[in-house]
Design an enzyme around this catalytic site. Structure first.
Site, PDB file in Angstrom:
ATOM      1  N   LEU A  45       7.178   2.594  -4.151  1.00  0.00           N
ATOM      2  CA  LEU A  45       5.369   1.306  -3.403  1.00  0.00           C
ATOM      3  C   LEU A  45       5.298   0.876  -4.418  1.00  0.00           C
ATOM      4  CD1 LEU A  45       5.114   3.546  -0.304  1.00  0.00           C
ATOM      5  CD2 LEU A  45       6.375   1.107  -0.252  1.00  0.00           C
ATOM      6  N   ASP A  46       4.625  -0.069  -4.143  1.00  0.00           N
ATOM      7  CA  ASP A  46       4.340  -1.135  -5.354  1.00  0.00           C
ATOM      8  C   ASP A  46       3.077  -0.322  -4.889  1.00  0.00           C
ATOM      9  OD1 ASP A  46       5.912  -2.548  -5.951  1.00  0.00           O
ATOM     10  OD2 ASP A  46       5.246  -4.212  -4.931  1.00  0.00           O
TER      11      ASP A  46
END
Length: 309
Positions: A45-46
């Site tokens: 996930l960013d």
């Protein structure tokens, strides 16, 4: 500072990743709490994104690919009217355009273009690699790399709410889907541009969001001791629960753990992967692959104590 003494810990935990940390930074924080000798996450996930990040510890890392390949569900807020360099709110604004006035029916007609099987071009600001380097490293240098279109499936796209300049969407999709790209493409379809304002992953592979813990919760539990932390470990076979289950007799278990094929008189189709368990102990042994009724070892866990059966 005392040197960490790593230990053998096997299982899966569900982290509710906070905003601002990379997936690897979050993984390392939890890994240190467990003192797990081996650990890996299952789909980055960013830093901007939050939500479910399954973490595989120890032998569970052997099955992380199944979680990487699984369907995922997100809640995302798309900011209309502004395109950015990165496709999210962290980038510089490139354009600022008027947002068209749309009825609910007109908006649904646009959203319907993004349901089912669609094509995407992965964004430059992504971890996808080109010649060994993530695309975002090229993007930061102003270099644009040609990317191939990919097919992904959006099994659900529901409008949760809308304001004059935002859309909040509930999206369920196959692996490799870029939600940021969906946001940008919806903006283009509306003629005003858009970028991702927020992204929260609700679930992966059917894991319930109720099972997630925040970093702060993990840290509070760790204060009670490693034994208490251990109660939040899910068994590693939860990553492969979608596969058929086969129980092996004691002799078959011994043969399998020595890397030998067994004839179990079980058939789910040639090439099928199956979950293997010892019939007596009910211990998860790993995965086998079928050839007729023959089961060959595919990916086994470390169960050395069982070889003495």
């Amino acid at each position: 500072m005392a040197k960490t003494v790593w230990r053998s810990v096997d299982g899966i935990v569900l982290l509710n990743k906070p905003i601002g940390l990379s997936s690897n930074q979050a993984l390392q924080r939890v890994r240190r709490l467990y003192r797990a000798a081996k650990a890996g996450h299952t789909g980055a996930l960013d830093p901007l994104a939050t939500g479910m990040l399954p973490l595989c510890l120890g032998e569970a890392t052997k099955f992380s690919q199944f979680l990487l390949d699984a369907d995922k569900r997100y809640i995302t807020c798309i900011q209309l009217g502004k395109r950015t360099t990165t496709g999210d709110r962290e980038g510089d604004v490139l354009t600022d355009e008027a947002i068209p006035t749309l009825t609910d029916e007109e908006l649904e007609s646009v959203l319907d273009r993004f349901r089912g099987e669609i094509e995407q071009i992965p964004p430059m600001y992504s971890a996808l690699k080109h010649e060994g380097k993530p695309l975002y490293e090229y993007a930061r240098q102003g270099i644009v790399i040609e990317r191939k279109r990919r097919h992904v499936t959006i099994s659900n796209l529901t409008l949760v709410s809308r304001t004059e300049d935002t859309l909040t969407l509930d999206i369920q999709c196959t692996k490799g889907t870029y939600i940021r790209t969906i946001g940008e493409d919806i903006g283009e379809a509306l003629g005003c541009g858009a970028h991702l304002h927020s992204l929260h992953r609700v679930s992966t592979a059917g894991y319930s969001p109720e099972g997630m813990l925040t970093l702060e919760e993990f840290e509070r539990i760790a204060e009670q001791g490693e034994a208490e932390l251990g109660t939040y470990l899910m068994t590693m076979d939860t990553a492969v629960e979608h596969l058929n289950r086969v129980e092996l007799l004691s002799e078959e278990t011994r043969e399998m753990l020595f890397g030998r094929s067994v004839n179990n008189l079980t058939s789910f189709g040639d090439g099928s992967l199956v979950r293997l368990y010892d019939q007596v102990s009910q211990r998860f042994l790993g995965l086998g692959v079928l050839k007729g009724t023959i089961i060959r070892p595919h990916r086994l866990v470390n169960t050395s104590e069982l070889t003495n059966i």
